[in-house]
Write a protein that holds these residues in place. Sequence first.
Motif, mmCIF file in Angstrom:
data_model
loop_
_atom_site.group_PDB
_atom_site.id
_atom_site.type_symbol
_atom_site.label_atom_id
_atom_site.label_comp_id
_atom_site.label_asym_id
_atom_site.label_seq_id
_atom_site.Cartn_x
_atom_site.Cartn_y
_atom_site.Cartn_z
ATOM 1 N N HIS A 1 0.934 -1.110 0.004
ATOM 2 C CA HIS A 1 0.109 0.055 0.154
ATOM 3 C C HIS A 1 0.905 1.302 -0.033
ATOM 4 C CE1 HIS A 1 -2.346 3.347 2.188
ATOM 5 N NE2 HIS A 1 -3.309 2.893 1.340
ATOM 6 N N ARG B 1 3.316 1.415 -3.391
ATOM 7 C CA ARG B 1 2.421 1.248 -4.719
ATOM 8 C C ARG B 1 1.221 2.377 -4.947
ATOM 9 N NH1 ARG B 1 6.315 -0.474 -8.301
ATOM 10 N NH2 ARG B 1 6.899 -2.693 -7.730
ATOM 11 N N LEU B 2 0.467 2.342 -3.621
ATOM 12 C CA LEU B 2 -0.819 3.055 -3.809
ATOM 13 C C LEU B 2 -0.758 4.249 -3.244
ATOM 14 C CD1 LEU B 2 -3.183 0.048 -2.937
ATOM 15 C CD2 LEU B 2 -2.449 1.016 -5.207
ATOM 16 N N VAL C 1 -2.564 8.084 -4.494
ATOM 17 C CA VAL C 1 -3.454 7.137 -5.199
ATOM 18 C C VAL C 1 -3.271 7.200 -6.770
ATOM 19 C CG1 VAL C 1 -5.837 6.705 -5.796
ATOM 20 C CG2 VAL C 1 -4.945 7.517 -3.551
ATOM 21 N N PRO C 2 -3.190 6.064 -7.327
ATOM 22 C CA PRO C 2 -2.863 5.957 -8.775
ATOM 23 C C PRO C 2 -4.026 6.448 -9.699
ATOM 24 C CG PRO C 2 -3.083 3.805 -8.260
ATOM 25 C CD PRO C 2 -2.809 4.731 -6.903
ATOM 26 N N ARG C 3 -3.860 7.147 -10.689
ATOM 27 C CA ARG C 3 -4.836 7.634 -11.545
ATOM 28 C C ARG C 3 -5.036 6.756 -12.716
ATOM 29 N NH1 ARG C 3 -7.065 12.402 -10.453
ATOM 30 N NH2 ARG C 3 -6.107 13.912 -8.825
ATOM 31 N N VAL C 4 -6.483 6.156 -12.879
ATOM 32 C CA VAL C 4 -6.372 5.294 -14.118
ATOM 33 C C VAL C 4 -7.766 5.664 -14.501
ATOM 34 C CG1 VAL C 4 -4.938 3.231 -13.244
ATOM 35 C CG2 VAL C 4 -7.492 3.572 -12.642
ATOM 36 N N GLU D 1 -7.564 -1.115 -16.303
ATOM 37 C CA GLU D 1 -6.301 -0.601 -16.373
ATOM 38 C C GLU D 1 -5.576 -0.651 -15.110
ATOM 39 O OE1 GLU D 1 -4.332 3.796 -17.242
ATOM 40 O OE2 GLU D 1 -6.296 3.497 -17.890
ATOM 41 N N LEU D 2 -6.573 -0.447 -13.964
ATOM 42 C CA LEU D 2 -5.819 -0.696 -12.590
ATOM 43 C C LEU D 2 -5.422 -1.773 -12.475
ATOM 44 C CD1 LEU D 2 -5.263 0.277 -9.773
ATOM 45 C CD2 LEU D 2 -7.597 -0.060 -9.187
ATOM 46 N N THR E 1 -2.044 -2.751 -14.130
ATOM 47 C CA THR E 1 -0.944 -1.950 -13.427
ATOM 48 C C THR E 1 -0.780 -2.778 -12.093
ATOM 49 O OG1 THR E 1 -2.171 0.128 -14.243
ATOM 50 C CG2 THR E 1 -0.272 0.051 -12.409
ATOM 51 N N TRP F 1 2.982 -4.517 -11.170
ATOM 52 C CA TRP F 1 3.686 -4.392 -10.199
ATOM 53 C C TRP F 1 4.188 -5.741 -9.414
ATOM 54 C CZ3 TRP F 1 -0.288 -0.295 -7.878
ATOM 55 C CH2 TRP F 1 -0.033 0.932 -8.687
#
Length: 361
Positions: free
Chosen positions: A70, A73-74, A77-80, A85-86, A89, A93
Amino acid sequence: MLGGVPSGKVRYDNLKAAVAQVVGFARARVENQRWVAFRSHYGLDAFHCRPGKDGAHEKGGVEGEVGRFHHNRLVPVPRVDSLAELNATIEQWDREDDQRRIGSRIRTVGEDFATEQPLLQPLPEEHFETGRVFHLRVDGRSQITVRSVRYSVPVRLIGHPVRALLHASHLVIYHKAVEVARHERLIAKTGSRLELDHFLEVLLRKPGALPGATALDQARQGGNFTPVHDAWWAAVREAHGDTSGTRALIEVLLLHRSMAHEHVVAGIATALKVVAMTADAVAVEARKAAHSDPQPTTADPGPRPIGTPVQLPEDIASLTQRRLATLPVDTRPLPSVAAYDGLLPSRRALAPPATSQGDAS
């Protein structure tokens, strides 16, 4: 994917997808029926940890790895643009983490898994369907409602029963065992997922409904209705009027059912450049774009399910030729007019006309 089933007891937290109720402070659980079917299918021996702090030490390594993933990588917060797509991704990872070492261990995560993988039990031959099934009827707006969310269905199925299979990230709709629609699942309540292609037959008869259609707005947001479409639509309406121009646009949108999206967009752009304001011209240019595409397309012989795009011969460019290509071969002989000779009167010598008495006198 692990490629196998863990043997022995598998530790689980009290996740809602599996546990309907925790009974007291012991390990007794009331499990969900779908969870029981799932673990029975794969032969899992579930071991549920104690709730709260009492069971924290039973899964400490897992909790620590979740926290590490978390924070690394998070955060942020990733934008997808989509759940697909998430998920892609996160899978990337995971592949990168195969080269990581935990603490001072000699082997990497991937090397440890390669050692443990042969110890897994083989997967069952039959696939376990995790989706939830709904039996519904398509309403007059060509939509169905699943979990307070409306999803569109092709207009030809209005009033027909369909079967909807709801997964975590998408919804698949079947009619008579044939897939007719697929949508990304909408988590928000009282929303809608409308596919513009599902309404084209109705819009062809009522073109005035297209400019304000919700399906058109969603197609723009999803990138299926591009600025090139909008530019050609504006030009064709200026040339032929709103009604005829919108009908021409809908005919162009119908090309997406049998041709690749990028080829149709290329055809629209070329037609707009040479001021060709007809659907036939767009079809010709789109076919030219398909010809120049280095990726070959293969024909698909045999019957096709409803909604499957038809792969057409490479040398067909016009709409008329494309329609004729789908007709069966005509093996009848060429017509002849020889039979009409039998209707002609037989040739005979005609006697000279008789003279009247008045003329004789």
